[in-house]
Design an enzyme around this catalytic site. Structure first.
Site, short mmCIF file in Angstrom:
data_model
loop_
_atom_site.label_atom_id
_atom_site.label_comp_id
_atom_site.label_asym_id
_atom_site.label_seq_id
_atom_site.Cartn_x
_atom_site.Cartn_y
_atom_site.Cartn_z
N GLY A 27 -45.46 101.48 27.98
CA GLY A 27 -44.54 101.45 26.70
C GLY A 27 -44.33 102.82 26.16
O GLY A 27 -45.23 103.88 26.66
N ARG A 80 -35.47 100.68 32.17
CA ARG A 80 -36.20 101.27 33.46
C ARG A 80 -36.50 100.27 34.36
O ARG A 80 -36.63 98.93 34.10
CB ARG A 80 -37.78 101.86 32.80
CG ARG A 80 -37.42 103.09 31.88
CD ARG A 80 -38.68 102.98 30.91
NE ARG A 80 -38.52 103.58 29.94
CZ ARG A 80 -38.88 104.92 29.72
NH1 ARG A 80 -39.57 105.64 30.81
NH2 ARG A 80 -38.64 105.83 28.66
N ASP A 104 -41.67 103.32 36.27
CA ASP A 104 -41.19 103.75 34.67
C ASP A 104 -40.34 104.70 34.33
O ASP A 104 -39.75 104.76 33.44
CB ASP A 104 -42.52 103.61 33.94
CG ASP A 104 -43.54 104.69 34.36
OD1 ASP A 104 -43.99 104.65 35.43
OD2 ASP A 104 -43.78 105.82 33.45
#
Ligand code: AMP
Ligand code: MG
Length: 491
Positions: A94, A187, A256
Site C-alpha cells: 500500500g 498496479r 507492485d
C-alpha cells in the site's frame, strides 16, 4: 455546478473516482503538514497541460498544496492499498508514503492521478516514516522527465517541494515531497491485493473500474477481462522493449511496481547503462541480478503471469478454461516483446524492412559492443552520424565485418541513405540521463541549493532527438572509475 466540478484558483479540478471502489482498496487520509515548504522545481509545461496556473502554483497556497499541507477544494486524499511480489516474495503493501489528492481533470477532459510522494505516514506505512529525501525525489524528477522526452510511457513529475524538515536515514537528510502525475496508479499488485484479500465481487469491481478508466474499447468485446489481460500484456511488451532499446535498467521490477496503464513507475534504483553489458545491475540490493538489464523481459513475463492468475475467476466460470485462456494470452508476451525490440532496433540502424537474419545481425553488433566495452548510446550515435572515434570497438575486426554487412543491408532496401539517416536520428537519442551527470545535478542542488545545473540538464534532456550542439557535452562519458555505479531505493 457541484463543488467538485469547479476549477480552483490554481486550476485544480479534482475528482476521486478510485474512492468509489469497495473500501478495502484504500484508506482516507488526514494531512500531516510539513514545517516549512519551499518549491524548488516546477514543471511548467506539464502544469499547463494539466490546466494549472503556474503563478498560483508558486504562491503560498499553491506550494502548501504541493507539500500536502493543504488540500484543494474537491479533494479527498487517500492512500491506495496493494500487494506485490518483492524480489519474488509476496507481501501486502500500500502507499506507505504517498497520498493521492485526486484525479485532475484537464481542460482536454483527460484524467490524471495526482499523488504526493513523501507526504507522511499512512495506514500502510509499516515501520516507515512516510517521508522522502530530497536527492531521490530530484532524481525521480530528472529520470522520469527524461523518459517522457524519450517517448517512453511513464509517470511524470510536476514539482518538488522541500519540507524544511530533516529525514533520518543513515544520516540526517533534507526532506522533500514530489508531485507524481500518472494515468493511474493501478498496479499488477492492486489486482494481487484484490485476488488475495477481497471477494470475487471486489476483484470484479476493480477490473470493471480499470476497463472503464483505461480500456474503453472493451465495451464491444466478448470477454472484457481477457481483453484487459491481453492489453496489459501488449502495453508491457511495448514498454519493456523501449527500456531495452535505450539501455534503461528499472532495478526494482516488483509486481507492485508494474502498472496496468503501461507507464514506467517507481524511480528508485533505476539507471541508464553507459557501457553495454547485458548483465548490468545498479541496485545495491539486487544481489543476484534478478532485475539485471537482460532479465527485464523475463521478469516482465513473470509479473504478467502473476497478473493473469489474479484474473482467473473472471476469465471463465470453469477453472480449466480460465487457465487455458490466461496461458494463451501470457504466452504471446515474448513474441510481442521480440517484435517490438526488433522493429525498434531496425529503426536504430536505419532499416525499414524486415529480413529473416535480422536478429543475429543485430546480435553480432551487440556482441562486439559487449566484447570491446563500447558505450551503448554513443555507439548508435556514431553509426547515425558516421563519426567513428578511435575506440577499440570501431577498430575491431568484428565491427568492421559487421559494418560491411550493415552497408549491404542498407543497400538492399529501397529507401535512400538520407531517409535512413533521418530514421536513425529520430531513434537514437543524443543524450540519456547519464549517471555522472545526474549525480552532478543532484550534488549542486543538495549541497549548494543550486538548481541551475539540474535545470540546464533537464532542458537538454527535454528533446533528446534534437541532436543540438548544446547536447554534445552531455554525451561525454564519465571518467573511468574502478568503483561501479550503485543506486539505492531512496526510501
Ligand atoms: P518501493 O520499493 O518504493 O516500491 O516501496 C515499497 C513499499 O514501501 C511501498 O509500499 C512504499 O509505500 C513503502 N515505503 C517506502 N518508503 C517508505 C517510507 N519512508 N515510509 C513508509 N513507507 C515507505
Ligand atoms: Mg513502489
Amino acid at each position: 455546478m457541484t463543488e467538485i466540478e469547479k476549477r480552483t484558483k490554481s486550476g485544480w479540478k479534482l475528482e476521486n473516482s478510485y474512492a468509489q471502489l469497495p473500501e478495502l482498496f484504500f484508506s482516507s487520509l488526514d494531512l500531516s503538514p510539513v514545517f516549512h515548504p519551499e518549491l524548488v522545481i516546477l514543471n511548467y509545461s506539464l502544469a499547463e497541460s494539466l490546466g494549472l496556473d503556474i503563478q498560483d502554483l508558486q504562491d503560498e497556497e499553491g506550494v502548501a498544496i504541493l507539500a500536502g499541507n493543504q488540500i484543494p477544494d474537491g479533494s479527498s486524499p487517500i492512500a491506495q492499498a496493494y500487494a506485490g511480489h518483492q524480489f519474488g516474495y509476496f507481501t501486502t503493501l500500500g502507499d506507505g508514503r504517498a497520498m493521492l489528492i485526486g484525479e485532475q481533470i484537464t481542460p482536454q477532459d483527460e484524467r490524471f492521478d495526482i499523488q504526493l510522494k513523501g507526504s507522511g505516514r499512512t495506514p500502510y506505512s509499516r515501520h516507515g516514516d512516510g517521508r522522502a529525501v530530497l536527492g531521490p525525489m530530484l532524481r525521480e524528477y530528472i529520470i522520469s522527465e527524461a523518459m517522457h522526452a524519450l517517448g517512453i510511457a511513464t509517470t511524470r513529475s510536476l514539482a518538488v517541494v522541500t519540507t524544511g524538515e530533516s529525514v533520518i536515514r543513515e544520516t540526517e537528510l533534507p526532506g522533500a515531497v514530489l508531485t507524481r502525475v500518472a494515468d493511474s496508479h493501478l498496479r499488477v499488485g492492486t489486482f494481487q491485493y484484490a485476488a488475495s484479500l477481497g471477494t470475487v465481487d471486489d476483484l470484479k469491481a476493480l477490473a470493471d473500474y480499470t476497463l472503464q478508466r483505461h480500456f474503453p474499447d472493451s465495451n464491444t468485446v466478448e470477454n472484457p477481462y481477457l481483453f484487459l489481460l491481453e492489453e496489459v500484456i501488449r502495453r508491457q511488451a511495448d514498454l519493456i522493449a523501449k527500456w531495452q532499446l535505450v539501455g534503461f535498467v528499472h532495478g526494482v521490477m516488483n509486481t507492485d511496481n508494474m502498472t496496468i496503464s503501461g507507464e514506467t513507475i517507481d524511480y528508485g534504483p533505476c539507471a541508464f547503462m553507459d557501457t553495454y553489458d547485458p548483465k548490468t545491475v545498479f541496485s545495491s540490493i539486487d544481489t543476484y541480478g534478478r532485475y539485471a538489464y537482460n532479465n527485464q523481459p523475463y521478469i516482465g513475463l513473470w509479473n504478467l503471469a502473476r497478473f493473469a492468475e489474479t484474473l482467473l475467476p473472471l476469465l471463465h466460470e470453469e477453472k480449466e478454461k480460465a487457465i487455458k485462456l490466461s496461458k494463451g494470452a501470457v504466452s504471446e508476451f515474448i513474441q510481442l516483446y521480440n517484435q517490438n525490440w526488433l522493429s525498434g532496433m531496425r529503426a536504430k540502424l536505419g532499416i525499414f524492412n524486415a529480413e529473416l537474419g535480422d536478429r543475429s545481425f543485430m546480435e553480432r553488433l551487440l556482441g562486439a559492443m559487449h566484447k570491446y566495452g563500447a558505450d551503448y548510446t554513443n555507439t548508435f550515435l556514431a553509426l547515425t552520424f558516421d563519426k567513428f572515434e578511435d575506440t577499440t570497438l570501431f577498430e575491431s575486426e568484428e565491427f568492421l565485418e559487421w559494418y560491411d554487412l550493415w552497408q549491404r543491408r542498407l543497400d538492399r532496401q529501397e529507401e535512400s541513405r538520407d531517409l535512413s539517416r533521418r530514421l536513425m536520428k529520430n531513434s537514437n537519442p543524443a543524450l540519456i540521463p547519464r549517471n555522472h551527470r545526474v549525480e552532478e545535478a543532484l550534488e549542486a542542488a543538495e549541497e549548494r541549493e543550486d538548481y541551475s545545473v539540474m535545470k540546464r540538464f533537464l532542458d537538454a534532456l527535454s528533446n533528446p532527438y534534437a541532436h543540438s550542439i548544446g547536447q554534445i557535452k552531455y554525451s561525454r562519458l564519465p571518467e573511468p572509475s574502478a568503483i561501479p555505479y550503485r543506486t539505492f531505493c531512496g526510501t
